[in-house]
Every structure is written in structure tokens, then in C-alpha cells.
Write a protein that holds these residues in place. Structure first.
Motif, PDB file in Angstrom:
ATOM      1  N   GLY A 359      54.141   5.724  58.643  1.00  0.00           N
ATOM      2  CA  GLY A 359      55.531   5.427  58.967  1.00  0.00           C
ATOM      3  C   GLY A 359      56.102   4.247  58.211  1.00  0.00           C
ATOM      4  N   LEU A 360      55.226   3.336  57.727  1.00  0.00           N
ATOM      5  CA  LEU A 360      55.681   2.171  56.973  1.00  0.00           C
ATOM      6  C   LEU A 360      54.786   2.009  55.756  1.00  0.00           C
ATOM      7  CD1 LEU A 360      57.454  -0.416  56.692  1.00  0.00           C
ATOM      8  CD2 LEU A 360      55.695  -1.627  58.007  1.00  0.00           C
ATOM      9  N   VAL A 361      55.393   1.890  54.582  1.00  0.00           N
ATOM     10  CA  VAL A 361      54.661   1.724  53.326  1.00  0.00           C
ATOM     11  C   VAL A 361      55.365   0.654  52.502  1.00  0.00           C
ATOM     12  CG1 VAL A 361      53.910   2.835  51.182  1.00  0.00           C
ATOM     13  CG2 VAL A 361      53.853   4.125  53.333  1.00  0.00           C
ATOM     14  N   LEU A 362      54.580  -0.214  51.860  1.00  0.00           N
ATOM     15  CA  LEU A 362      55.114  -1.230  50.956  1.00  0.00           C
ATOM     16  C   LEU A 362      54.814  -0.819  49.523  1.00  0.00           C
ATOM     17  CD1 LEU A 362      53.897  -4.469  52.782  1.00  0.00           C
ATOM     18  CD2 LEU A 362      55.963  -3.126  53.216  1.00  0.00           C
ATOM     19  N   HIS A 363      55.789  -0.990  48.637  1.00  0.00           N
ATOM     20  CA  HIS A 363      55.620  -0.639  47.222  1.00  0.00           C
ATOM     21  C   HIS A 363      56.026  -1.841  46.389  1.00  0.00           C
ATOM     22  CE1 HIS A 363      57.067   1.033  43.304  1.00  0.00           C
ATOM     23  NE2 HIS A 363      55.952   1.721  43.418  1.00  0.00           N
ATOM     24  N   THR A 364      55.160  -2.272  45.481  1.00  0.00           N
ATOM     25  CA  THR A 364      55.436  -3.449  44.659  1.00  0.00           C
ATOM     26  C   THR A 364      55.447  -3.074  43.188  1.00  0.00           C
ATOM     27  OG1 THR A 364      53.082  -4.057  44.541  1.00  0.00           O
ATOM     28  CG2 THR A 364      54.374  -4.988  46.345  1.00  0.00           C
ATOM     29  N   GLY A 365      56.303  -3.749  42.437  1.00  0.00           N
ATOM     30  CA  GLY A 365      56.380  -3.527  40.999  1.00  0.00           C
ATOM     31  C   GLY A 365      57.665  -4.095  40.437  1.00  0.00           C
TER      32      GLY A 365
END
Length: 752
Positions: A359-365
Motif C-alpha cells: 500500500g505504500l512504496v518509496l521511490h528514490t532517484g
């Protein structure tokens, strides 16, 4: 009394406060310079540079009667938040059982504060036996009416305040602000407690002291409990401007002592008893088990915060825990998600697989990594999900819409076009099989996005929030509360950029808490600029090969030369040598003030690029501007005209009218911006100006953010010598005191 700031200066002070790093409350940054990068210069020049800065004050906006402007949407969202806060304050006036209206630690702490107020228990004992946690959800936020507008104080109320201000020797121009802040009976409240003047932005304790002496005479003294409460609240507000949601008790007591409060402990307790702040006891090690009866209690830290931010952080933690612990809605088969992941490959595939299950995802870049949430949005839309992305600015929205294909059908109107028409701010925002892109403000107000269902939640299945480091706790709480059960939330952004102007460090706290999947993009930013910025992100200021003059260093000796070379680069060198016109080049400098701040640079650039008498409050048609409808939000645009309604702007293709009384507070020239104003935007060319006096303000996030605004070409006007590489290597962001990790720890399991 001391000279009081007028409304114009108040607004400028509030803007400049956004350049404040979250260290000592109220400690503002000084203008900065930097040094270091090397490459080939334009026409034989060498070059170098760094950045800094922040955004402006609140404002009103008018648009087409049939369409809602960006500023109107912002005001509507703010009004919703104010109404929620006022409702909570009203509920607090009656006896409240802990957990009956609030949930979690906020309920327990509110009960403890009530016990202290009533004298039932001393402060220390009030926290020995916390009440059991109840999980009563907050009411769902409802859509904000389109016609919502900022409350305007009644003329009679303003006049009554004006009389009190005149009697105390304060500028009468503050009357409208005081009336808006203090509300009904503002004049009587101000006379009874002159230190209430500190609630107006830009007023400082020494100025409020002078006002109080003029009104109270011999009754006025430094030990007045009214002064102690007011200064306590002011310090907490200053801490919020610096990014903190709470302050540790010792830090608050020390700050009160510096402000001449004789008994700071009593002032804090008095403030708590009056319900103007809340106190918390957080375990230093949240993961440690509860002690047995015969064991020593776990060490704790005592924190004090304003109710507004404390409740927002509590609400955010509860909303995030709901997403993390719930099973995502069954939409699209596992096989369909897997096919979409296989088609994407790489870290984009990892992102799609993570979103399918969580339900919750973090994406970095970095900038190039935006292609991955774009691929996710397309995949979700093709499966029939109601998938939306939200950016913090119209420029970011349109840029991401182009990546997803959701820009098809959107008017091709640039914010640089002074004749640009009013863009439809409604629910379209682009279309791609049920997917779309909106602004965060438009989404919350209902002016953009999918709208809300009967329960008041967003009518969507997946929300991707871009530039997630710019989320403050209040905005993040509103977004999270608005998501329906079973929805998925993706927070995507570059963790190396400057944090939010508002209080909190939501994205950084979640990354550190490790409570959900984190997908790190493996897609590097390309070319010499990508190599330079990537090195800065790990603390290295590398020399890069720039055969196409992608990076140019222009050394300068003093402020006058820095201004001269900046104008020369924007008006002549970059257009001629790089092929980027002046209107597509953005100047970035560390602050608004100083010899090479935005004010000086904008005056010089206006004289060269759009000279004129400034007959509309300092502006002329065609002037490039930065419009700030609310603190921390900056919309680039151009001046179209002015008339009896106010100053007409074109911002991201949308027609905006700023009432003439708000122009000085909300509109600046925009050829030069600070780094905080520029974050979230990118331009074909950027000129970063680092004068010698900017060195103390430089930090790695500032340099990373400023240098990263350039897509094709970066010129650095460099006057800080070794301060630039030193800042990149050693100057990390100052810590912010927040509670989000502690609030999340007992609610969600740690993720691997």
C-alpha cells in the motif's frame, strides 16, 4: 517602542525565513557563495557556482469565473485546514476523554494536559500511566467548495485594532493582519494582552515589548506571564519555520532564557496549561521493549510542539500505518502486474512489482528516474486502475504529464507566454486510460484530479506524489487522510535535494524508518551535468569533461563583478554560445537580500531584458515574475497587464489576478530565484551565482539542488573559492526535530 515592520516588510521577512536552516529557531541564512567546478568557459571564460534560497508569502488569486485558478485552489485548501484546526480547538474546550475524538498518542497526551490544567495531577505524574490507545479514525476530509475564499476581517474589526495599534505606537498598517489572526474581538484581546502582536508574522519580541510598554506602562515587566506564553509560542512558530514540528524541552528553555524570560520552565508550563502547546514524552529507543514493573523506566526525551503540527504528524502516522498494514485493493491480476513489470525491466520493474503488493512504496532517484513512476502510471492505467500523479507546481505537473503521455490534449501554453489563456484547472489534467497528472494543491481542493467519492476520499486507486521531499507534515497528512482504504500511495523524489519549506521531513523520516519497500532507481542522470550532480550527491565536487560547454565556471572577485557577469551570461553569452534564449535561462542565488541577492539581480536583469518605469507597483508588461500564493509555493510567470482589479499574470498558462494590496507581498521579479523557489523546476540553462558572502549559507543539499536545475547548460558565477567544495564535502542538512518515526514504530513492522 522599536520600529515595527509594516505589512510589506513582514511578507519579505516571512519569505526570507524560508531560507532558514532547521537549526536554532529563527536563525536565517546569510547570502552565500561557492567555488569549485571546472570546465571550459564561454568564449574563454572560466566559471563556477552554487545556490541557495526560498520562497514567498501568501496571497489571493482571481481567475476566470468558470475556472479555478491555482491561487484560488491554494486558498481553498488552506481554508479547509484552518477549519479542521479550529474544529479541533473548539472540541478541546469541552471535557474530552483521551481517545474519544483523537487517536493514539495525541489522545493520551491531550488527556494528560487536561489533568495538569485541572490540577488533578502534577506534570511529571500526568505521563506515568498513559491511557490505552484507541483507534477511532479521524473524520474523512470533505471536498473544498470551489467558491471558498480567504476570510476578510470586517471593516469595523480592523478599525478597532487600528486604534489600539496607534495607541501603542505600532504601525496601523498591521491592523488587517492582526484582525485576521486574532479574530472576533481582536482589539479588546490585543489591549488586554499586547504580546498577542507576536502572532503576526514578522513581528519580533523586542518590538512586541515596546508595544506592551506603551500600552501597559508600569504594569509591563519581563516576568509578565502573558509575555512568557507569547514568547514560548513565538519560539515554537520560529522552530516550525526552520522545519521542526516539535522542540526538545531543554532547547526551548534555553531559547526562552536568551529572550529574557526570567522563569522559562514556568512559562512553558503556563503555555501548556492554556492549551497553546502540547507536551510529549518519546522513548529514546522506540524499538526497546516496555520495562517490567521492577525495571527502570526507558529513557525518554520531553518535546513541546504547537497543536497544529503535533496533530498533523499524529494524523499522518495513523494514515500511513493504515496504508502499510492494509491489503491493497484487488485490481488487476497478479499476472497482469507481472507482465507490466517484465515489459518495463530494471528498477522500473521493481517499482511495479512493489506497488502490486504493497500500500505504500518509496521511490528514490534523480531527474532521469522520473521515467520509472511514469512507466508505473502507464501500467496502472492500462490495467484499468484510476491512477493519478501529483506534482507540487504546474511546471512539474506538465513535465511529468509529457513523460506519461497524459499531456495529450492539454493546451500547449507556456508560462513564459504573457498572452497565455486560462488553462482548465478542472478534473482533466490529461488522460491515459484513467490515469492523469495534477498539482498537489489542485488535487486537495478538488480543482484538479479525479474528485472525491461519497465518503470524501479521492476517487482513485493509485496516487504517485512527485518531489516527495517537498512534502511538509500538514500537506502529507491531508493527502494520506484523503486516500480510500485499499488505495496505493507512492512517494517519489530525490532525497538529496533541499527539504520542504514547511515543518517536517516526511520523506527522509520514512526512508530512515524503513517501514515499507524502498526502490532506488538505477537510472543515472546523463551527460556531464548528470556526472557533476551525482558526485555532489555523495559529497564530491568533481571536475567533469564538458566538450559541449555543458558546465562553465566564471570566477569573480566581488559582488559588482558577480552582478555584471550574471547579466552578461543571461543576455549575451548563453544565447550566443549555447543557443538557449534568455527567457529559458534561470538565475539561482542563495538569498533575497545582500549585494548579489534576488532583489539586486532581478533589478539588473530587468534593466537589461525588459526596461520600463515599473508603473504597476514596480512591474511592467512582459516582466518575468515569481508569484507566491502561499508560503513555500512559487509559480513562475509573466506580467500581462494591470487594471482596477489588480496585477494580471500568466502563470503556467493560467490567468491569475493579484489584488493590488497583495502585489508587494506575493509577487517578485523572477529572472533570479532562490534554490527553494527553484526546487521542482528545471530549465534548459541555469546560472548559479555564488558571491563571497554566501559561503556560510552553502550546504550540500543547496548546491545539489541549484546545480540540478539545469538540463543542458550550467554556468557558475563563482566567488567563494574553497567554500564550495568544503560545503559539498562537509555541510550536511541541519537536523529537524520530528516525531514521525517514533509514531510509526509501534504501528508497523520494520521492513527489510
Amino acid at each position: 517602542m522599536s520600529t515595527e515592520p509594516g505589512p510589506t516588510q513582514d511578507a519579505k521577512d516571512a519569505e526570507d525565513a524560508e531560507d532558514t536552516e532547521p537549526g536554532t529557531p529563527g536563525a536565517a541564512k546569510e547570502p552565500v557563495e561557492a567555488e569549485g567546478v571546472n570546465a571550459q568557459g564561454i568564449e574563454g571564460d572560466s566559471a563556477g557556482a552554487a545556490d541557495g534560497g526560498s520562497a514567498g508569502a501568501g496571497g489571493d488569486a482571481g481567475a476566470d469565473a468558470a475556472k479555478v485558478s491555482e491561487a484560488a485552489a491554494e486558498l481553498a485548501a488552506q481554508r479547509l485546514e484552518r477549519e479542521r484546526i479550529e474544529k479541533r480547538k473548539a472540541e478541546k474546550q469541552a471535557p474530552v476523554a483521551a481517545g474519544a475524538k483523537l487517536s493514539g498518542k495525541a489522545a493520551d497526551l491531550l488527556a494528560a494536559v487536561r489533568a495538569v490544567e485541572s490540577g488533578e495531577r502534577p506534570v511529571a505524574a500526568a505521563f506515568e500511566e498513559p491511557a490505552p490507545r484507541r483507534s477511532v479514525p479521524e473524520p474523512r476530509p470533505q471536498p473544498v467548495p470551489v467558491e471558498a475564499a480567504a476570510a476578510v476581517p470586517a471593516p469595523g474589526l480592523v478599525e478597532s485594532v487600528r486604534g489600539v495599534l496607534a495607541e501603542g505606537g505600532a504601525p496601523e498598517s498591521l491592523a488587517a493582519q492582526v484582525a485576521a489572526v486574532l479574530g472576533e474581538g481582536a482589539g479588546d484581546r490585543l489591549r488586554a494582552d499586547p504580546w498577542q502582536l507576536l502572532r503576526v508574522g514578522g513581528v519580533r519580541p523586542e518590538q512586541a515589548d515596546g508595544f506592551a510598554r506603551a500600552l501597559l506602562g508600569a504594569e509591563c515587566g519581563p516576568d509578565d506571564e502573558r509575555r512568557g506564553r507569547a514568547v514560548t509560542v513565538w519560539l515554537l512558530e520560529q522552530a516550525a519555520l526552520a522545519g521542526h514540528t516539535v522542540l526538545e524541552m531543554p532547547a526551548l528553555v534555553a531559547a526562552l532564557t536568551q529572550r529574557g524570560v526570567p522563569d522559562p520552565d514556568a512559562s512553558v508550563q503556563d503555555t501548556l496549561a492554556e492549551g497553546e502547546a502540547l507536551v510529549f514524552q518519546d522513548a529514546l529507543d522506540p524499538s526497546a521493549p516496555e520495562p517490567e514493573e521492577d525495571e527502570e523506566e526507558r529513557p525518554v526525551r520531553v518535546l513541546v510542539g504547537l497543536e497544529r503540527y503535533a496533530l498533523a504528524e499524529e494524523s499522518l502516522a495513523d494514515g500511513l500505518a493504515r496504508l502499510i498494514n492494509s491489503v491493497p485493493k484487488e485490481d488487476g491480476s497478479g499476472a497482469e502486474w507481472e507482465r507490466a513489470a517484465e515489459a518495463a525491466a530494471g528498477s522500473a520493474a521493481e517499482l511495479i512489482r512493489a506497488v502490486a503488493r504493497h500500500g505504500l512504496v518509496l521511490h528514490t532517484g534523480g531527474a532521469a528516474a522520473l521515467a520509472e513512476p511514469a512507466a508505473l502510471l502507464r501500467a496502472a492505467g492500462q490495467q484499468g486502475l484510476r491512477a493519478w500523479a501529483a506534482a507540487h507546481s504546474p511546471v512539474g505537473r506538465d513535465r511529468f504529464a509529457a513523460l506519461t503521455g497524459a499531456a495529450e490534449g492539454r493546451a500547449e501554453a507556456s508560462y513564459d507566454d504573457p498572452a497565455g489563456g486560462s488553462r482548465d484547472g478542472g478534473s482533466s489534467g490529461g488522460s491515459l486510460a484513467g490515469a492523469g497528472v495534477a498539482t498537489v494543491t489542485g488535487l486537495l481542493s478538488g480543482a484538479e484530479g479525479p474528485g472525491r467519492d461519497a465518503e470524501g476520499t479521492f476517487d482513485l486507486d493509485l496516487l504517485v506524489v512527485l518531489d516527495a521531499p517537498q512534502l511538509d507534515v500538514e500537506t502529507a497528512a491531508l493527502l494520506t487522510e484523503s486516500l480510500p482504504d485499499g488505495a496505493r500511495l507512492v512517494l517519489a523524489g530525490d532525497p538529496a535535494v533541499l527539504w520542504s519549506v514547511g515543518p517536517g521531513r516526511v520523506f527522509a523520516d520514512l526512508l530512515a524508518a524503513r517501514v515499507c519497500p524502498q526502490i532506488a532507481s538505477r537510472q543515472p542522470d546523463p551527460g556531464p551535468l548528470g556526472e557533476l550532480v551525482s558526485g555532489i550527491g555523495i559529497g564530491e565536487l568533481n571536475q567533469v569533461e564538458a566538450p559541449g560547454k555543458e558546465v562553465v565556471i566564471v570566477p569573480v572577485r566581488d559582488a559588482g563583478e558577480a552582478v555584471h557577469r550574471t547579466v552578461q551570461l543571461v543576455a549575451d553569452s548563453v544565447p550566443r554560445a549555447i543557443g538557449v534564449p534568455a527567457e529559458e535561462t534561470q538565475v539561482i542565488t542563495p538569498g533575497h537580500g545582500g549585494a548579489v541577492g534576488t532583489r539586486v539581480l532581478n533589478a539588473a536583469l530587468k534593466e537589461r531584458l525588459n526596461p520600463g518605469p515599473g508603473r504597476f507597483g514596480g512591474f511592467d508588461p512582459g516582466d518575468r515574475i515569481a508569484y507566491s500564493p502561499a508560503p513555500g509555493r512559487t509559480l513562475p510567470g509573466r506580467v500581462v497587464k494591470a487594471d482596477a482589479e489588480g496585477l494580471h499574470l500568466s502563470c503556467a498558462g493560467e490567468a491569475v489576478v493579484v489584488p493590488k494590496e497583495r502585489v508587494e507581498q506575493t509577487v517578485r521579479h523572477g529572472w533570479a530565484l532562490t534554490a527553494h523557489q527553484a526546487v521542482g523546476g528545471r530549465w534548459p540553462a541555469a546560472v548559479v551565482v555564488l558571491p563571497g558572502d554566501a559561503a556560510p549559507s552553502l550546504s550540500r543539499p543547496w548546491v545539489y539542488t541549484a546545480f540540478g536545475r539545469a538540463e543542458r547548460h550550467l554556468s557558475v558565477v563563482h566567488g567563494v573559492e574553497q567554500a564550495l567544495p568544503r560545503a559539498v564535502a562537509e555541510s550536511l542538512p541541519k537536523p529537524r526535530t520530528t516525531r514521525l518515526p517514533v509514531l510509526l514504530a509501534p504501528q508497523v513492522p520494520l521492513s527489510g
